[in-house]
Write a protein that holds these residues in place. Structure first.
Motif, PDB file in Angstrom:
ATOM      1  N   SER A 143       0.810  -1.217   0.000  1.00 23.78           N
ATOM      2  CA  SER A 143       0.000   0.000   0.000  1.00 23.78           C
ATOM      3  C   SER A 143       0.843   1.267   0.000  1.00 23.78           C
ATOM      4  O   SER A 143       0.383   2.327  -0.433  1.00 23.78           O
ATOM      5  N   LYS A 145       1.648   2.763   2.646  1.00 24.48           N
ATOM      6  CA  LYS A 145       1.202   3.552   3.797  1.00 24.48           C
ATOM      7  C   LYS A 145       1.680   2.972   5.117  1.00 24.48           C
ATOM      8  O   LYS A 145       1.292   3.440   6.183  1.00 24.48           O
ATOM      9  N   SER A 223      -6.975  -1.355  -4.911  1.00 22.07           N
ATOM     10  CA  SER A 223      -5.600  -0.858  -4.980  1.00 22.07           C
ATOM     11  C   SER A 223      -5.517   0.520  -5.623  1.00 22.07           C
ATOM     12  O   SER A 223      -4.569   1.268  -5.365  1.00 22.07           O
ATOM     13  N   THR A 224      -6.489   0.877  -6.443  1.00 19.53           N
ATOM     14  CA  THR A 224      -6.456   2.202  -7.076  1.00 19.53           C
ATOM     15  C   THR A 224      -6.499   3.320  -6.040  1.00 19.53           C
ATOM     16  O   THR A 224      -5.965   4.410  -6.266  1.00 19.53           O
ATOM     17  N   GLN A 225      -7.133   3.046  -4.873  1.00 17.91           N
ATOM     18  CA  GLN A 225      -7.207   4.042  -3.808  1.00 17.91           C
ATOM     19  C   GLN A 225      -6.249   3.735  -2.657  1.00 17.91           C
ATOM     20  O   GLN A 225      -5.594   4.631  -2.150  1.00 17.91           O
ATOM     21  N   ASP A 226      -6.191   2.472  -2.266  1.00 18.99           N
ATOM     22  CA  ASP A 226      -5.407   2.095  -1.080  1.00 18.99           C
ATOM     23  C   ASP A 226      -3.943   1.811  -1.392  1.00 18.99           C
ATOM     24  O   ASP A 226      -3.101   1.836  -0.480  1.00 18.99           O
ATOM     25  N   PRO A 228      -1.951   3.089  -4.519  1.00 15.99           N
ATOM     26  CA  PRO A 228      -1.773   3.713  -5.847  1.00 15.99           C
ATOM     27  C   PRO A 228      -0.423   3.413  -6.484  1.00 15.99           C
ATOM     28  O   PRO A 228      -0.333   3.279  -7.706  1.00 15.99           O
ATOM     29  N   LEU A 229       0.641   3.308  -5.668  1.00 20.75           N
ATOM     30  CA  LEU A 229       1.948   3.000  -6.233  1.00 20.75           C
ATOM     31  C   LEU A 229       1.954   1.606  -6.850  1.00 20.75           C
ATOM     32  O   LEU A 229       2.527   1.388  -7.925  1.00 20.75           O
ATOM     33  N   TRP A 231      -0.675   0.027  -8.038  1.00 22.86           N
ATOM     34  CA  TRP A 231      -1.524   0.074  -9.221  1.00 22.86           C
ATOM     35  C   TRP A 231      -0.784   0.681 -10.415  1.00 22.86           C
ATOM     36  O   TRP A 231      -0.851   0.150 -11.531  1.00 22.86           O
ATOM     37  N   SER A 232      -0.074   1.762 -10.179  1.00 27.80           N
ATOM     38  CA  SER A 232       0.661   2.392 -11.281  1.00 27.80           C
ATOM     39  C   SER A 232       1.807   1.498 -11.749  1.00 27.80           C
ATOM     40  O   SER A 232       2.083   1.411 -12.952  1.00 27.80           O
ATOM     41  N   SER A 282       5.243  -5.097  -9.766  1.00 31.64           N
ATOM     42  CA  SER A 282       4.460  -3.875  -9.566  1.00 31.64           C
ATOM     43  C   SER A 282       5.094  -2.982  -8.508  1.00 31.64           C
ATOM     44  O   SER A 282       5.000  -1.749  -8.583  1.00 31.64           O
TER      45      SER A 282
END
Length: 351
Positions: A143, A145, A223-226, A228-229, A231-232, A282
Motif C-alpha cells: 500500500s 502507507k 488498490s487504485t485508492q489504497d 496507488p503506487l 496500481w501504477s 508492480s
C-alpha cells in the motif's frame, strides 16, 4: 545486475516455494475445517496422509526468507519487524499452535472424545488465521502507507493492514491456499484410486479458484485508492504477467474439467508463481514503499556475496534432501481408511 537484486530474486523464489508448499498445507487446514458428514472422516484421513510426512519441512522456506531478508536488507527487515509487529505476532502464534494441533490431531485421528476434536479445530482455525494475516501484511507493505517518508512507522499503521485492500488480499491468500490444497488433494485421492474424493476436491478446486479470481479483481479495484503506487507499477511494467496469470488460471480450470489432475497441479504452481511475480514487479524497485528501495536498504556487497555463496552450498544439500524426503514418504502406498485399490485380475494360463 547488482548483487542485491540477485539476492532479492533468490529470496523471491524462496517465497514462491513457501507459497506453493506451505500454502497448500494451510489450505488443507481449511478443507479439514469443512470436512463433515459421511465423507468427513475419509477426507481427514486423506489430508493427514498428504501432510503427515512433509508438512514441517515446508517451513524451511519461511526460515530461509526471514534469515535472507535480515542479512540482505537489514534496514527494511527492522522496519517490517516494528511496523508489522502485531500481525507478525499473530502469524507466529498461529504457526506454533497449528503445528502442535496437527501433531496431536494426527496421532489422535482414530481417537474419540472432545480432546481430539478440539485439537482438530485448533489446527483448522489457525490454518485460516495464519495465511490471512500474511496476506494482509503483504498488502500493507504494497500500500505504501506502512511507513512514513522518513522510514518510521506511519500514523496510519493499524489502518494499513485493516484497510479494504488489505482485508481483501488477506481473504484472497486464504482462498488461494485452499485452491492449491484442493488441486493437490485431487492428485492424492486419484493416486489412492478414490475417484469419489478426487471428484469432490476437483469441484472444490474449481469453486475456490473462481473465488480467488473474484477476490483478485476486487483487490485490484481497491488498490487504485489504497495502493496507488502498486496500481501504477502494475500498469507500467507488470501487466503482461497479470495477463499471463489469468491465462494460466483459466488453463488450470480447463485441465480440472478434463480430470487431468497432475497437469492441473503443475499449472496451479505456475499460477501462484506468476501471481507473486506480478506483485514483485508492480512494487519494483521498492522493498517497502515509499522509503526503502533495493539499493538504499541493501547490505554491503561483500556480505551479500558471501550469503549467496552460502545459499548455493545450502541448496546443494537441501534440494536433494527434500527430494529424498518426498520420494520416500510420498510413494503411492494405500492409506488406511480410504477406498482400497482393486486387485488386478490375472488370467489363468491355458493348458
Amino acid at each position: 545486475m547488482s548483487v542485491a537484486l540477485l539476492a532479492l530474486i533468490v529470496l523471491w523464489w524462496g517465497l514462491v516455494a513457501y507459497a506453493v508448499l506451505g500454502g497448500a498445507d494451510f489450505g488443507a487446514g481449511v478443507w479439514d475445517l469443512l470436512a463433515f458428514g459421511k465423507q468427513g472422516e475419509r477426507q481427514r484421513k486423506l489430508i493427514n496422509h498428504a501432510l503427515g510426512p512433509v508438512w514441517e519441512a515446508n517451513h524451511t522456506w519461511l526460515i530461509f526468507l526471514i534469515v535472507g531478508l535480515f542479512n540482505v536488507f537489514p534496514p527494511a527487515f527492522a522496519a517490517l519487524s516494528t511496523a508489522l509487529f502485531v500481525p507478525f505476532s499473530i502469524v507466529l502464534i498461529g504457526i506454533v499452535l497449528r503445528g502442535a494441533a496437527f501433531i496431536f490431531s494426527y496421532y489422535a485421528v482414530n481417537a474419540q472424545g472432545p480432546f481430539a476434536v478440539w485439537w482438530g479445530r485448533v489446527f483448522s482455525v489457525t490454518s485460516l488465521i495464519t495465511p490471512f494475516f500474511l496476506g494482509a501484511s503483504a498488502a500493507a507493505v504494497a500500500s505504501g502507507k506502512l511507513l512514513a517518508p522518513d522510514g518510521t512507522a506511519s500514523a496510519a499503521l493499524f489502518a494499513s493492514w485493516t484497510s479494504p485492500f488489505a482485508l481483501t488480499i488477506g481473504a484472497m491468500a486464504v482462498v488461494l491456499c485452499a485452491t492449491l490444497a484442493a488441486v493437490y488433494l485431487t492428485v492424492e485421492a486419484s493416486g489412492e484410486k478414490d475417484e469419489e474424493l478426487a471428484e469432490q476436491y476437483c469441484s472444490r478446486a474449481l469453486i475456490s479458484g473462481a473465488v480467488t479470481a473474484v477476490l483478485g479483481a476486487l483487490g485490484l479495484f481497491f488498490s487504485t485508492q489504497d495502493a496507488p503506487l502498486l496500481w501504477s507499477g502494475l500498469l507500467s511494467h507488470a501487466l503482461p504477467v497479470v495477463i499471463a496469470t489469468m491465462i494460466v488460471g483459466l488453463a488450470t480450470a480447463i485441465t480440472l474439467f478434463q480430470r487431468r489432475y497432475r497437469l492441473a497441479r503443475v499449472l496451479i504452481i505456475v499460477e501462484a508463481a506468476f501471481l507473486l511475480s506480478s506483485w514483485g514487479l508492480s512494487q519494483y524497485p521498492y522493498i517497502i514503499p515509499p522509503r526503502f528501495t533495493i539499493d538504499n536498504s541493501a547490505n554491503a556487497p561483500n556480505v551479500i556475496v558471501i550469503l549467496l555463496i552460502s545459499i548455493g552450498i545450502g541448496l546443494l544439500i537441501l534440494i536433494p534432501s527434500l527430494y529424498y524426503l518426498f520420494s520416500v514418504f510420498k510413494l503411492s502406498l494405500p492409506t488406511p481408511g480410504l477406498k482400497p485399490q482393486e486387485p488386478q485380475k490375472t488370467e489363468m494360463p491355458v493348458k
